[in-house]
Enzyme design. Structure first.
Site, PDB file in Angstrom:
ATOM      1  N   GLY A  29       0.777  -1.230   0.000  1.00  0.00           N
ATOM      2  CA  GLY A  29       0.000   0.000   0.000  1.00  0.00           C
ATOM      3  C   GLY A  29       0.813   1.287   0.000  1.00  0.00           C
ATOM      4  CB  VAL A  58      17.593  -1.408  18.492  1.00  0.00           C
ATOM      5  CG1 VAL A  58      18.679  -1.649  17.485  1.00  0.00           C
ATOM      6  CG2 VAL A  58      17.367  -2.639  19.321  1.00  0.00           C
ATOM      7  N   GLY A  93      16.518   4.037  19.634  1.00  0.00           N
ATOM      8  CA  GLY A  93      16.969   5.201  20.387  1.00  0.00           C
ATOM      9  C   GLY A  93      18.474   5.366  20.331  1.00  0.00           C
ATOM     10  CD  GLU A  99      14.824   1.819  29.100  1.00  0.00           C
ATOM     11  OE1 GLU A  99      14.839   2.015  27.883  1.00  0.00           O
ATOM     12  OE2 GLU A  99      14.018   1.023  29.644  1.00  0.00           O
ATOM     13  CB  ALA A 107      12.793   5.042  20.128  1.00  0.00           C
ATOM     14  CG  HIS A 127      18.188 -10.844  10.420  1.00  0.00           C
ATOM     15  ND1 HIS A 127      18.436  -9.512  10.670  1.00  0.00           N
ATOM     16  CD2 HIS A 127      18.373 -11.463  11.599  1.00  0.00           C
ATOM     17  CE1 HIS A 127      18.764  -9.349  11.931  1.00  0.00           C
ATOM     18  NE2 HIS A 127      18.721 -10.526  12.529  1.00  0.00           N
ATOM     19  CG  HIS A 170      47.987 -11.631  12.045  1.00  0.00           C
ATOM     20  ND1 HIS A 170      47.555 -11.144  13.257  1.00  0.00           N
ATOM     21  CD2 HIS A 170      49.147 -10.986  11.740  1.00  0.00           C
ATOM     22  CE1 HIS A 170      48.429 -10.232  13.683  1.00  0.00           C
ATOM     23  NE2 HIS A 170      49.399 -10.113  12.780  1.00  0.00           N
TER      24      HIS A 170
HETATM   25  P1  FAD Z   1       7.506  -4.352   7.201  1.00  0.00           P
HETATM   26  O1  FAD Z   1       8.877  -4.126   6.739  1.00  0.00           O
HETATM   27  O2  FAD Z   1       6.930  -3.431   8.199  1.00  0.00           O
HETATM   28  O3  FAD Z   1       6.604  -4.350   5.896  1.00  0.00           O
HETATM   29  C1  FAD Z   1       5.225  -4.446   5.942  1.00  0.00           C
HETATM   30  C2  FAD Z   1       4.670  -3.735   4.737  1.00  0.00           C
HETATM   31  O4  FAD Z   1       3.291  -4.056   4.642  1.00  0.00           O
HETATM   32  C3  FAD Z   1       4.743  -2.214   4.808  1.00  0.00           C
HETATM   33  O5  FAD Z   1       5.412  -1.715   3.690  1.00  0.00           O
HETATM   34  C4  FAD Z   1       3.290  -1.752   4.825  1.00  0.00           C
HETATM   35  O6  FAD Z   1       3.071  -0.580   4.076  1.00  0.00           O
HETATM   36  C5  FAD Z   1       2.594  -2.926   4.158  1.00  0.00           C
HETATM   37  N1  FAD Z   1       1.192  -3.101   4.533  1.00  0.00           N
HETATM   38  C6  FAD Z   1       0.675  -3.119   5.792  1.00  0.00           C
HETATM   39  N2  FAD Z   1      -0.652  -3.375   5.747  1.00  0.00           N
HETATM   40  C7  FAD Z   1      -0.947  -3.510   4.431  1.00  0.00           C
HETATM   41  C8  FAD Z   1      -2.155  -3.780   3.740  1.00  0.00           C
HETATM   42  N3  FAD Z   1      -3.301  -3.983   4.384  1.00  0.00           N
HETATM   43  N4  FAD Z   1      -2.120  -3.827   2.387  1.00  0.00           N
HETATM   44  C9  FAD Z   1      -0.956  -3.615   1.717  1.00  0.00           C
HETATM   45  N5  FAD Z   1       0.210  -3.371   2.315  1.00  0.00           N
HETATM   46  C10 FAD Z   1       0.207  -3.331   3.653  1.00  0.00           C
HETATM   47  N6  FAD Z   1      15.767  -4.704  11.466  1.00  0.00           N
HETATM   48  C11 FAD Z   1      16.951  -5.302  11.239  1.00  0.00           C
HETATM   49  O7  FAD Z   1      17.014  -6.527  11.147  1.00  0.00           O
HETATM   50  N7  FAD Z   1      18.091  -4.561  11.115  1.00  0.00           N
HETATM   51  C12 FAD Z   1      18.087  -3.223  11.221  1.00  0.00           C
HETATM   52  O8  FAD Z   1      19.137  -2.590  11.091  1.00  0.00           O
HETATM   53  C13 FAD Z   1      16.853  -2.571  11.467  1.00  0.00           C
HETATM   54  N8  FAD Z   1      16.807  -1.232  11.575  1.00  0.00           N
HETATM   55  C14 FAD Z   1      15.594  -0.630  11.793  1.00  0.00           C
HETATM   56  C15 FAD Z   1      15.574   0.751  11.948  1.00  0.00           C
HETATM   57  C16 FAD Z   1      14.387   1.398  12.175  1.00  0.00           C
HETATM   58  C17 FAD Z   1      14.374   2.904  12.323  1.00  0.00           C
HETATM   59  C18 FAD Z   1      13.183   0.649  12.240  1.00  0.00           C
HETATM   60  C19 FAD Z   1      11.865   1.345  12.456  1.00  0.00           C
HETATM   61  C20 FAD Z   1      13.194  -0.730  12.104  1.00  0.00           C
HETATM   62  C21 FAD Z   1      14.403  -1.381  11.886  1.00  0.00           C
HETATM   63  N9  FAD Z   1      14.490  -2.762  11.777  1.00  0.00           N
HETATM   64  C22 FAD Z   1      15.691  -3.370  11.576  1.00  0.00           C
HETATM   65  C23 FAD Z   1      13.294  -3.612  11.860  1.00  0.00           C
HETATM   66  C24 FAD Z   1      12.830  -4.023  10.444  1.00  0.00           C
HETATM   67  O9  FAD Z   1      12.552  -2.860   9.697  1.00  0.00           O
HETATM   68  C25 FAD Z   1      11.599  -4.895  10.531  1.00  0.00           C
HETATM   69  O10 FAD Z   1      11.842  -5.991  11.388  1.00  0.00           O
HETATM   70  C26 FAD Z   1      11.220  -5.429   9.160  1.00  0.00           C
HETATM   71  O11 FAD Z   1      10.978  -4.383   8.268  1.00  0.00           O
HETATM   72  C27 FAD Z   1       9.984  -6.319   9.266  1.00  0.00           C
HETATM   73  O12 FAD Z   1       9.639  -6.778   8.011  1.00  0.00           O
HETATM   74  P2  FAD Z   1       8.128  -7.161   7.663  1.00  0.00           P
HETATM   75  O13 FAD Z   1       8.147  -7.630   6.254  1.00  0.00           O
HETATM   76  O14 FAD Z   1       7.574  -8.063   8.682  1.00  0.00           O
HETATM   77  O15 FAD Z   1       7.304  -5.808   7.805  1.00  0.00           O
HETATM   78  P1  NAI Z   2      13.231  -1.646  21.779  1.00  0.00           P
HETATM   79  O1  NAI Z   2      12.311  -2.682  22.261  1.00  0.00           O
HETATM   80  O2  NAI Z   2      14.545  -2.039  21.226  1.00  0.00           O
HETATM   81  O3  NAI Z   2      13.546  -0.600  22.936  1.00  0.00           O
HETATM   82  C1  NAI Z   2      12.545   0.116  23.570  1.00  0.00           C
HETATM   83  C2  NAI Z   2      13.086   0.654  24.880  1.00  0.00           C
HETATM   84  O4  NAI Z   2      12.131   1.544  25.408  1.00  0.00           O
HETATM   85  C3  NAI Z   2      13.334  -0.419  25.925  1.00  0.00           C
HETATM   86  O5  NAI Z   2      14.575  -0.199  26.523  1.00  0.00           O
HETATM   87  C4  NAI Z   2      12.179  -0.238  26.890  1.00  0.00           C
HETATM   88  O6  NAI Z   2      12.493  -0.619  28.215  1.00  0.00           O
HETATM   89  C5  NAI Z   2      11.969   1.262  26.785  1.00  0.00           C
HETATM   90  N1  NAI Z   2      10.643   1.728  27.174  1.00  0.00           N
HETATM   91  C6  NAI Z   2       9.441   1.126  26.982  1.00  0.00           C
HETATM   92  N2  NAI Z   2       8.455   1.900  27.460  1.00  0.00           N
HETATM   93  C7  NAI Z   2       9.037   3.020  27.957  1.00  0.00           C
HETATM   94  C8  NAI Z   2       8.547   4.201  28.573  1.00  0.00           C
HETATM   95  N3  NAI Z   2       7.251   4.386  28.763  1.00  0.00           N
HETATM   96  N4  NAI Z   2       9.434   5.143  28.956  1.00  0.00           N
HETATM   97  C9  NAI Z   2      10.763   4.978  28.766  1.00  0.00           C
HETATM   98  N5  NAI Z   2      11.282   3.864  28.179  1.00  0.00           N
HETATM   99  C10 NAI Z   2      10.431   2.915  27.777  1.00  0.00           C
HETATM  100  O7  NAI Z   2      12.368  -0.816  20.713  1.00  0.00           O
HETATM  101  P2  NAI Z   2      12.801   0.254  19.633  1.00  0.00           P
HETATM  102  O8  NAI Z   2      14.152   0.789  19.928  1.00  0.00           O
HETATM  103  O9  NAI Z   2      11.659   1.180  19.513  1.00  0.00           O
HETATM  104  O10 NAI Z   2      12.875  -0.628  18.326  1.00  0.00           O
HETATM  105  C11 NAI Z   2      11.721  -1.322  17.846  1.00  0.00           C
HETATM  106  C12 NAI Z   2      12.091  -2.540  17.090  1.00  0.00           C
HETATM  107  O11 NAI Z   2      12.792  -2.227  15.896  1.00  0.00           O
HETATM  108  C13 NAI Z   2      12.949  -3.467  17.903  1.00  0.00           C
HETATM  109  O12 NAI Z   2      12.220  -4.645  18.112  1.00  0.00           O
HETATM  110  C14 NAI Z   2      14.139  -3.746  17.081  1.00  0.00           C
HETATM  111  O13 NAI Z   2      14.362  -5.105  16.969  1.00  0.00           O
HETATM  112  C15 NAI Z   2      13.841  -3.160  15.709  1.00  0.00           C
HETATM  113  N6  NAI Z   2      15.043  -2.449  15.269  1.00  0.00           N
HETATM  114  C16 NAI Z   2      16.157  -3.175  14.995  1.00  0.00           C
HETATM  115  C17 NAI Z   2      17.330  -2.560  14.655  1.00  0.00           C
HETATM  116  C18 NAI Z   2      18.523  -3.373  14.427  1.00  0.00           C
HETATM  117  O14 NAI Z   2      18.398  -4.575  14.275  1.00  0.00           O
HETATM  118  N7  NAI Z   2      19.711  -2.795  14.364  1.00  0.00           N
HETATM  119  C19 NAI Z   2      17.427  -1.105  14.547  1.00  0.00           C
HETATM  120  C20 NAI Z   2      16.203  -0.426  14.905  1.00  0.00           C
HETATM  121  C21 NAI Z   2      15.062  -1.100  15.214  1.00  0.00           C
END
Ligand code: FAD
Ligand code: NAI
Length: 466
Positions: A34, A184, A186, A204, A271, A322, A445
């Protein structure tokens, strides 16, 4: 007869990788998205744009904080934020186009619009112009991902109070940024803006950062972030926020009790986690009732509704790209009658800060709670010649192995490029490897990967380089 073998709702890493695999397996498959672009949260507003900014800001930081000068490179860096944002947008555009190309290449039909389940085997797609098309399919795969969890009292306006999407596109470098949540997002996005010049305070709720991360590893990581200038308010409960055109006043109080405090900042990033996204999905038409963790799979991605499967962030498990990708692939293999499988015990996690954090398997706390006897091997990056020569000696590698069998149970690292190196342990652990297997494997190395080997040697106490 159904038009499709599989209709996937959601074009993120779960959906698009699943679609590619379905195409490869000869299934007639459509993917519905979408947002107008494929790639989901990850490519559009998650993993990839955040890594673009982490990379650029890391170089800027190195140029401004004296790291370049120490190497004998004298420059006068000047931040061009619009260009930094533009290169991020260009890279994202190229990636999403690449995924679209892969759809064509693998004979996947890409349908733009919002999908809604309209009963068993039926999906209605609403296009941007409001027109609706009904698709008939043997299998529906829900891959709709997640959205930021809101914090009551701190309303995201994506002007002064932003979520991760807003924080990826701030119009200026804040003088001060308060991040709510030491997870992560934040710490990664806090790092970006700190490196570009913001004073960053992390508030936090818990008394530690990164819940779920191995304790000792979290402490090493927090020490490093503190040295970089991060300020932490741990054990703090946010009670409200007042936003104005100039900034935000945030109130919080100690969780353990005590006087309330306020803090002012140019911007606030909320976050505190993400929650499954199922809005308008028509789950009720097939009798699915989602819970807090989203749409629950009873057995190998199968929901309670026959022919409806679920993968990625919208179901339980770590919200990682992944993990979603592996589920997408395994789900399609099962639909095609093959043996799809995901090993949930070995999903690595990486935090892309500097130093990076990388982890796979059990933490010490989990092993203690399960009553499993284990041995520990540790190795600091200060004792790794490559890290030292590059002036990146911060952090450590920790290997946890079964006390009786030496099987590797968990690996937790803080250090340079550890995110790229954790795969070595993922493979070793997938093969049921022992710490001695890694310890006796020749590593090149001088590389940082020698620290991994040395930590594995450390399990039996024969580390060479410390
Ligand atoms: P999504 O990627 O959320 O995709 C779902 C898609 O479905 C969206 O594009 C949405 O528009 C679409 N959709 C929803 N409802 C409908 C509908 N009814 N009809 C049509 N389309 C629809 N993960 C990592 O492993 N490494 C990282 O470095 C990492 N960094 C991140 C950084 C940030 C800032 C954020 C927010 C997340 C990060 N993540 C990271 C998490 C990662 O983005 C998600 O775990 C991953 O995208 C999940 O994949 P998904 O396919 O389940 O869902
Ligand atoms: P998170 O679950 O990693 O961290 C949220 C943090 O907020 C926790 O430390 C929690 O204790 C705290 N928290 C919860 N409620 C709170 C409150 N009311 N006040 C203050 N602190 C509070 O979630 P985040 O950072 O939002 O990321 C969401 C998801 O996106 C994660 O599940 C992560 O796996 C994915 N992600 C992965 C990345 C990566 O793989 N490098 C990068 C960014 C996101």
């Amino acid at each position: 007869m159904a038009q499709y073998d599989v209709v996937i709702i959601g074009g993120g890493p779960g959906g698009y990788n699943g679609a590619i695999r379905a195409g490869q397996l000869g299934l007639k498959v459509a993917i519905i998205e979408g947002r107008g672009k494929l790639g989901g949260t990850c490519l559009n507003v998650g993993c990839m744009p955040s890594k673009a900014l982490l990379h650029a800001s890391e170089l800027y930081d190195a140029a401004t904080n004296g790291e370049f000068a120490k190497l004998g490179i004298e420059v006068k860096p000047k931040l061009n934020l619009p260009q930094m944002m533009a290169q991020k947008a260009d890279s994202v555009e190229a990636l999403t186009k690449g995924v679209e190309f892969l759809m064509k290449k693998n004979k996947v039909e890409y349908i733009k619009g919002w999908g809604r389940i309209a009963g068993p085997g039926k999906v209605v797609v609403k296009a941007e112009d409001g027109s609706e098309t009904t698709l008939e399919t043997q299998n529906i795969v829900i891959a709709t991902g997640s959205e930021p969890t809101p914090l009551p009292g701190v309303t995201v306006d994506n002007k002064r109070i932003v979520d991760s999407t807003g924080a990826l596109s701030l119009p200026e470098v804040p003088k001060s940024l308060v991040v709510i949540g030491a997870g992560v997002i934040g710490l990664e996005l806090g790092s970006v803006w700190r490196r570009l010049g913001a004073e960053v305070t992390v508030v936090e709720y818990l008394d530690r950062i990164c819940p779920g991360l191995d304790d000792d590893t979290a402490k090493v990581f927090q020490r490093s972030l503190t040295k970089q200038g991060f300020k932490f308010q741990l054990g703090a409960k946010v009670t409200g926020a007042k936003a104005s055109a100039k900034g935000v006043e945030l109130s919080f109080e100690p969780v353990a009790g005590g006087a309330a405090q306020t803090i002012s900042a140019d911007y606030v990033l909320v976050a505190i986690g993400r929650r499954p996204f199922t809005e308008g999905l028509g789950l009720e038409t097939v009798g699915i009732v989602p819970d807090k963790r989203g749409v629950i799979a009873n057995d190998h991605f199968k929901t309670t509704a026959p022919g409806v499967w679920v993968i990625g962030d919208v179901t339980s498990g770590p919200m990682l790209a992944h993990k979603a990708e592996d589920e997408g692939v395994a789900c399609m293999e099962l639909i095609a009658g093959k043996a799809g499988h995901v090993n949930y015990d070995l999903i690595p996690g990486v935090i892309y800060t500097k130093p990076e954090v990388a982890t796979v398997g059990k933490t010490e706390e989990e092993l203690k709670a399960a009553g499993i006897a284990y041995k520990v091997g540790k190795f600091p990056f200060t004792a790794n010649s490559r890290a030292k020569i590059n002036h990146e000696g911060e952090g450590q590698v920790k290997v946890l192995a079964d006390a009786a069998t030496d099987r590797i149970l968990g690996v937790h690292m803080v250090g340079p490029n550890v995110g790229d190196m954790i795969g070595e342990f993922c493979v070793a652990m997938e093969f049921g490897g022992a710490s001695e297997d890694v310890a006796r494997t020749c590593h090149p190395h001088p590389t940082r990967s020698e620290a991994l080997r040395q930590a594995a040697m450390g399990v039996e106490g024969w580390t060479m380089q410390a």
